[in-house]
Motif scaffolding. Structure first.
Motif, PDB file in Angstrom:
ATOM      1  N   LEU A   1      22.057  53.727  -3.572  1.00 41.60           N
ATOM      2  CA  LEU A   1      22.763  53.795  -4.308  1.00 41.60           C
ATOM      3  C   LEU A   1      23.938  55.224  -3.043  1.00 41.60           C
ATOM      4  O   LEU A   1      24.709  55.304  -3.462  1.00 41.60           O
ATOM      5  CB  LEU A   1      22.423  54.048  -5.593  1.00 41.60           C
ATOM      6  CG  LEU A   1      24.327  54.329  -5.930  1.00 41.60           C
ATOM      7  CD1 LEU A   1      25.042  53.289  -6.572  1.00 41.60           C
ATOM      8  CD2 LEU A   1      24.055  54.080  -8.188  1.00 41.60           C
ATOM      9  N   GLU A   2      22.929  55.801  -3.538  1.00 38.64           N
ATOM     10  CA  GLU A   2      24.185  56.909  -2.550  1.00 38.64           C
ATOM     11  C   GLU A   2      25.024  57.421  -1.150  1.00 38.64           C
ATOM     12  O   GLU A   2      25.903  57.753  -0.929  1.00 38.64           O
ATOM     13  CB  GLU A   2      22.708  58.921  -2.876  1.00 38.64           C
ATOM     14  CG  GLU A   2      23.632  59.842  -2.049  1.00 38.64           C
ATOM     15  CD  GLU A   2      22.329  61.036  -1.980  1.00 38.64           C
ATOM     16  OE1 GLU A   2      22.667  62.044  -1.228  1.00 38.64           O
ATOM     17  OE2 GLU A   2      21.203  60.450  -2.573  1.00 38.64           O
TER      18      GLU A   2
ATOM     19  N   GLU B   1      27.798  54.848  -2.184  1.00 37.55           N
ATOM     20  CA  GLU B   1      28.910  55.807  -3.312  1.00 37.55           C
ATOM     21  C   GLU B   1      29.616  56.770  -2.012  1.00 37.55           C
ATOM     22  O   GLU B   1      30.408  56.923  -1.822  1.00 37.55           O
ATOM     23  CB  GLU B   1      28.243  56.458  -3.977  1.00 37.55           C
ATOM     24  CG  GLU B   1      28.076  55.930  -5.237  1.00 37.55           C
ATOM     25  CD  GLU B   1      28.731  55.280  -5.842  1.00 37.55           C
ATOM     26  OE1 GLU B   1      29.994  54.858  -5.702  1.00 37.55           O
ATOM     27  OE2 GLU B   1      29.205  54.128  -6.418  1.00 37.55           O
ATOM     28  N   ASP B   2      28.500  57.464  -1.212  1.00 39.60           N
ATOM     29  CA  ASP B   2      28.761  58.047   0.196  1.00 39.60           C
ATOM     30  C   ASP B   2      30.043  57.297   0.822  1.00 39.60           C
ATOM     31  O   ASP B   2      31.526  57.696   1.157  1.00 39.60           O
ATOM     32  CB  ASP B   2      27.847  58.970   1.034  1.00 39.60           C
ATOM     33  CG  ASP B   2      28.214  59.390   1.843  1.00 39.60           C
ATOM     34  OD1 ASP B   2      29.307  60.813   1.746  1.00 39.60           O
ATOM     35  OD2 ASP B   2      28.206  59.690   3.385  1.00 39.60           O
TER      36      ASP B   2
ATOM     37  N   LEU C   1      31.517  54.365   0.430  1.00 39.94           N
ATOM     38  CA  LEU C   1      32.353  54.043  -0.161  1.00 39.94           C
ATOM     39  C   LEU C   1      33.734  55.456  -0.750  1.00 39.94           C
ATOM     40  O   LEU C   1      34.684  54.789  -0.444  1.00 39.94           O
ATOM     41  CB  LEU C   1      32.334  53.832  -1.638  1.00 39.94           C
ATOM     42  CG  LEU C   1      31.833  52.301  -1.802  1.00 39.94           C
ATOM     43  CD1 LEU C   1      31.519  51.710  -3.100  1.00 39.94           C
ATOM     44  CD2 LEU C   1      33.204  51.234  -2.140  1.00 39.94           C
ATOM     45  N   SER C   2      33.524  56.679  -0.870  1.00 40.59           N
ATOM     46  CA  SER C   2      34.403  57.891  -1.015  1.00 40.59           C
ATOM     47  C   SER C   2      34.587  57.756   0.616  1.00 40.59           C
ATOM     48  O   SER C   2      36.500  58.045   0.740  1.00 40.59           O
ATOM     49  CB  SER C   2      33.669  58.897  -1.335  1.00 40.59           C
ATOM     50  OG  SER C   2      32.788  59.015  -0.160  1.00 40.59           O
TER      51      SER C   2
ATOM     52  N   LYS D   1      34.838  48.065   2.492  1.00 38.40           N
ATOM     53  CA  LYS D   1      35.197  48.530   1.158  1.00 38.40           C
ATOM     54  C   LYS D   1      34.938  47.564  -0.510  1.00 38.40           C
ATOM     55  O   LYS D   1      33.511  47.946  -1.365  1.00 38.40           O
ATOM     56  CB  LYS D   1      36.405  48.951   0.851  1.00 38.40           C
ATOM     57  CG  LYS D   1      36.457  49.337  -0.999  1.00 38.40           C
ATOM     58  CD  LYS D   1      37.358  50.506  -1.166  1.00 38.40           C
ATOM     59  CE  LYS D   1      38.048  50.792  -2.499  1.00 38.40           C
ATOM     60  NZ  LYS D   1      39.698  51.061  -2.419  1.00 38.40           N
TER      61      LYS D   1
ATOM     62  N   ILE E   1      31.797  47.765  -2.799  1.00 38.31           N
ATOM     63  CA  ILE E   1      31.903  47.449  -4.430  1.00 38.31           C
ATOM     64  C   ILE E   1      30.440  46.542  -4.887  1.00 38.31           C
ATOM     65  O   ILE E   1      29.933  46.714  -6.213  1.00 38.31           O
ATOM     66  CB  ILE E   1      32.830  47.645  -5.142  1.00 38.31           C
ATOM     67  CG1 ILE E   1      34.302  48.490  -4.288  1.00 38.31           C
ATOM     68  CG2 ILE E   1      33.672  46.955  -5.875  1.00 38.31           C
ATOM     69  CD1 ILE E   1      35.686  48.610  -4.140  1.00 38.31           C
TER      70      ILE E   1
ATOM     71  N   ARG F   1      27.852  48.113  -4.647  1.00 37.46           N
ATOM     72  CA  ARG F   1      27.048  48.741  -5.689  1.00 37.46           C
ATOM     73  C   ARG F   1      25.865  48.444  -6.937  1.00 37.46           C
ATOM     74  O   ARG F   1      25.647  48.909  -8.159  1.00 37.46           O
ATOM     75  CB  ARG F   1      28.417  49.102  -6.191  1.00 37.46           C
ATOM     76  CG  ARG F   1      28.598  50.103  -7.233  1.00 37.46           C
ATOM     77  CD  ARG F   1      29.672  50.485  -8.348  1.00 37.46           C
ATOM     78  NE  ARG F   1      31.108  51.848  -7.239  1.00 37.46           N
ATOM     79  CZ  ARG F   1      31.450  52.145  -6.907  1.00 37.46           C
ATOM     80  NH1 ARG F   1      32.518  51.194  -7.798  1.00 37.46           N
ATOM     81  NH2 ARG F   1      31.978  52.875  -5.997  1.00 37.46           N
TER      82      ARG F   1
ATOM     83  N   TYR G   1      31.651  45.022 -10.971  1.00 38.39           N
ATOM     84  CA  TYR G   1      31.957  45.353  -9.595  1.00 38.39           C
ATOM     85  C   TYR G   1      31.564  44.259  -8.451  1.00 38.39           C
ATOM     86  O   TYR G   1      32.422  44.545  -7.679  1.00 38.39           O
ATOM     87  CB  TYR G   1      30.730  46.785  -9.243  1.00 38.39           C
ATOM     88  CG  TYR G   1      30.567  47.502  -9.879  1.00 38.39           C
ATOM     89  CD1 TYR G   1      31.450  48.359  -9.722  1.00 38.39           C
ATOM     90  CD2 TYR G   1      29.246  48.354 -10.751  1.00 38.39           C
ATOM     91  CE1 TYR G   1      31.887  49.590 -10.652  1.00 38.39           C
ATOM     92  CE2 TYR G   1      29.512  49.760 -11.019  1.00 38.39           C
ATOM     93  CZ  TYR G   1      30.340  50.364 -10.871  1.00 38.39           C
ATOM     94  OH  TYR G   1      30.542  51.426 -11.272  1.00 38.39           O
TER      95      TYR G   1
END
Length: 161
Positions: free
Chosen positions: A37-38, A41-42, A44-45, A60, A64, A67, A80
């Motif tokens: 997940l990390e 998320e990284d 995605l940012s 993206k 998502i 996720r 999501y």
């Protein structure tokens, strides 16, 4: 002096292009296939910083939807998935012959929660992937082959040599 300025300008353009996009295909497929997940998320940012390019919107959308694998609550999982699927479908509508986009959608369809009924384009996407496979980059061919090892829809034997 002028040549140095031109070289510096070109180097800045190349650097800007990489920074603007920020994501390479190999990096994306590594994260998409990960169980972190990390990492999702990284990435995605990074993608949220540069939403203007079609490929980045597609990436993206896939992340998502990915996720959703990491949340336990069904309502959040569906949220999501639907959010990611909306981005994916918008990009495929605009770029229906893009083989990479079809591959990404196939991977998401194959792993989407059954209650979403998001699997009606699996065979169509599989055929587009097979038809367009020969013209893809080595990075994308590798990602597809690795995925096909585990896939129930797209098999290694389906892919051209």
């Amino acid at each position: 002096m002028k040549i140095g300025s031109i070289i510096l300008f070109v180097a800045m353009l190349i650097g800007y292009s990489f920074v603007e996009t920020g994501i390479r295909s190999a990096e994306f497929y590594e994260v998409l296939s990960s169980s972190s997940l990390e990492k999702v998320e990284d990435m995605l940012s990074k993608l949220n910083d540069n939403p203007s390019e079609s490929k980045m919107r597609m990436y993206k959308g896939a992340l998502i939807a990915k996720r959703a694998e990491f949340v336990k609550e069904v309502k959040q999982k569906i949220k999501y998935c639907r959010e990611g699927i909306a981005l994916i479908e918008a990009e495929i509508k605009d770029h229906p012959s893009n083989t990479e986009y079809r591959f990404i959608r196939l991977t998401i369809q194959e792993h989407a929660p059954k209650l979403l009924n998001y699997n009606n384009k699996l065979l169509e996407d599989k055929q587009k992937i097979i038809d367009g496979y020969s013209s893809l980059s080595a990075v994308l061919k590798k990602a597809i082959r690795e995925y096909a090892i585990e896939s129930k829809v797209l098999l290694v034997g389906d892919l051209p040599k």
